[in-house]
Scaffold this motif. Structure first.
Motif, mmCIF file in Angstrom:
data_model
loop_
_atom_site.group_PDB
_atom_site.id
_atom_site.type_symbol
_atom_site.label_atom_id
_atom_site.label_comp_id
_atom_site.label_asym_id
_atom_site.label_seq_id
_atom_site.Cartn_x
_atom_site.Cartn_y
_atom_site.Cartn_z
ATOM 1 N N UNK A 187 0.830 -1.196 0.000
ATOM 2 C CA UNK A 187 0.000 0.000 0.000
ATOM 3 C C UNK A 187 0.872 1.256 0.000
ATOM 4 N N UNK A 188 1.846 1.287 0.904
ATOM 5 C CA UNK A 188 2.721 2.455 0.997
ATOM 6 C C UNK A 188 3.447 2.703 -0.314
ATOM 7 N N UNK A 189 3.938 1.624 -0.921
ATOM 8 C CA UNK A 189 4.683 1.769 -2.170
ATOM 9 C C UNK A 189 3.798 2.299 -3.296
ATOM 10 N N UNK A 190 2.598 1.751 -3.431
ATOM 11 C CA UNK A 190 1.686 2.202 -4.485
ATOM 12 C C UNK A 190 1.269 3.653 -4.278
ATOM 13 N N UNK A 191 0.952 4.018 -3.038
ATOM 14 C CA UNK A 191 0.538 5.391 -2.756
ATOM 15 C C UNK A 191 1.646 6.370 -3.090
ATOM 16 N N UNK A 192 2.865 6.035 -2.696
ATOM 17 C CA UNK A 192 3.994 6.932 -2.958
ATOM 18 C C UNK A 192 4.278 7.038 -4.455
ATOM 19 N N UNK A 193 4.280 5.910 -5.160
ATOM 20 C CA UNK A 193 4.562 5.922 -6.596
ATOM 21 C C UNK A 193 3.506 6.700 -7.372
ATOM 22 N N UNK A 194 2.239 6.515 -7.011
ATOM 23 C CA UNK A 194 1.166 7.232 -7.707
ATOM 24 C C UNK A 194 1.254 8.730 -7.443
ATOM 25 N N UNK A 231 4.821 12.725 -0.707
ATOM 26 C CA UNK A 231 3.677 12.147 -0.006
ATOM 27 C C UNK A 231 4.059 10.890 0.765
ATOM 28 N N UNK A 232 3.787 10.893 2.065
ATOM 29 C CA UNK A 232 3.989 9.731 2.917
ATOM 30 C C UNK A 232 2.735 9.553 3.770
ATOM 31 N N UNK A 233 1.769 8.758 3.334
ATOM 32 C CA UNK A 233 0.489 8.639 4.051
ATOM 33 C C UNK A 233 0.633 7.954 5.405
ATOM 34 N N UNK A 234 -0.183 8.381 6.349
ATOM 35 C CA UNK A 234 -0.233 7.697 7.646
ATOM 36 C C UNK A 234 -1.643 7.213 7.979
ATOM 37 N N UNK A 235 -2.558 7.349 7.015
ATOM 38 C CA UNK A 235 -3.930 6.871 7.186
ATOM 39 C C UNK A 235 -4.404 6.246 5.878
ATOM 40 N N UNK A 236 -5.083 5.128 5.991
ATOM 41 C CA UNK A 236 -5.599 4.437 4.810
ATOM 42 C C UNK A 236 -7.015 3.966 5.096
ATOM 43 N N UNK A 237 -7.968 4.423 4.293
ATOM 44 C CA UNK A 237 -9.372 4.027 4.410
ATOM 45 C C UNK A 237 -9.680 3.025 3.308
ATOM 46 N N UNK A 238 -10.328 1.927 3.658
ATOM 47 C CA UNK A 238 -10.700 0.904 2.686
ATOM 48 C C UNK A 238 -12.215 0.802 2.663
ATOM 49 N N UNK A 239 -12.807 1.132 1.524
ATOM 50 C CA UNK A 239 -14.256 1.122 1.369
ATOM 51 C C UNK A 239 -14.695 -0.063 0.521
ATOM 52 N N UNK A 240 -15.739 -0.740 0.958
ATOM 53 C CA UNK A 240 -16.306 -1.858 0.225
ATOM 54 C C UNK A 240 -17.714 -1.483 -0.245
ATOM 55 N N UNK A 241 -17.891 -1.410 -1.558
ATOM 56 C CA UNK A 241 -19.164 -1.042 -2.169
ATOM 57 C C UNK A 241 -19.853 -2.281 -2.718
ATOM 58 N N UNK A 242 -21.089 -2.467 -2.383
ATOM 59 C CA UNK A 242 -21.926 -3.482 -3.008
ATOM 60 C C UNK A 242 -22.913 -2.755 -3.919
ATOM 61 N N UNK A 243 -23.596 -3.474 -4.814
ATOM 62 C CA UNK A 243 -24.538 -2.796 -5.706
ATOM 63 C C UNK A 243 -25.528 -1.923 -4.940
ATOM 64 N N UNK A 244 -25.685 -0.685 -5.408
ATOM 65 C CA UNK A 244 -26.573 0.272 -4.771
ATOM 66 C C UNK A 244 -25.869 1.195 -3.798
#
Length: 222
Positions: free
Chosen positions: A104-111, A120-133
């Protein structure tokens, strides 16, 4: 014959979009940027969810979010009847949030670096799960206590329509299709733009089933 699984076809067919799309001065879309790391990210999410299960949190207005969420990193974001905040302890388990995985850290920094935010060096990561609707209403990311750092957002699984607005809620919005592996980065003059997700359409993805997973990185001032 009508195909009932367009998301699976999108995963199999080559993506002809450019690798870099400038949305605004400080906002960039990186199509398929995280696609090669999708399986590693799925494993990381599964591990995080074992320690901090996904939950549909309540909003200050008394409603319940349609999106299920969990977090990792030093800080996690929570929504309660008392308001929105970042915490170092998961209030549902009483334990610190899981560590942010190295992938995660590597992808965030590279992007972020590719979008022009090299520090950019993030210290918080939110993971959202969406279902239909499920949807995410127009909002600003302003609970971090710091707007000098960008937001980096990874999408996996089902396609979603991202709403990209202005600095006022009443400003017009643009609709941006987000596909599996796409990454959005916004910061600088666009850091406080309103944004959201339209209700997710019913569909199935070969990797995530009837789900869209969104990983969002921020820097929270301690």
């Amino acid at each position: 014959m009508k195909d009932n699984h367009p998301a699976q076809l999108d995963f199999l067919l080559p993506d002809t979009r450019p690798e870099y799309v400038q949305l605004d001065t400080g906002a960039v879309l990186l199509p398929c940027f995280a696609l090669h790391n999708a399986e590693a990210c799925m494993r990381a999410i599964h591990h995080i969810a074992q320690q901090a299960p996904f939950r549909k949190m309540h909003t200050p207005g008394g409603g319940q979010m349609s999106v299920a969420m969990t977090c990792c990193g030093t800080f996690g974001w929570v929504s309660t009847l008392q308001g929105y905040s970042y915490t170092k302890v998961n209030p549902f388990t009483g334990q610190p949030w899981p560590d942010m995985p190295a992938i995660f850290q590597a992808l965030a920094h590279k992007a972020a670096q590719k979008a022009g935010f090299a520090q950019f060096q993030p210290n918080a990561c939110l993971i959202n799960s969406y279902s239909p609707g499920a949807r995410m209403g127009l909002h600003q990311d302003r609970d971090e206590g710091c707007t000098d750092q960008p937001v980096v957002s990874l999408s996996f699984g089902l396609e979603a329509t991202f709403l990209w607005g202005g600095l006022k809620r009443s400003d017009p919005t643009r609709q941006i299709l987000l596909k599996d592996g796409d990454v959005l980065v916004w910061g600088g003059p666009d850091r406080l733009r309103f944004h959201g997700i339209k209700p997710l359409r019913q569909d199935t993805h070969s990797r995530t089933g009837e789900t869209r997973l969104n990983i969002t990185f921020r820097f929270v001032a301690s």
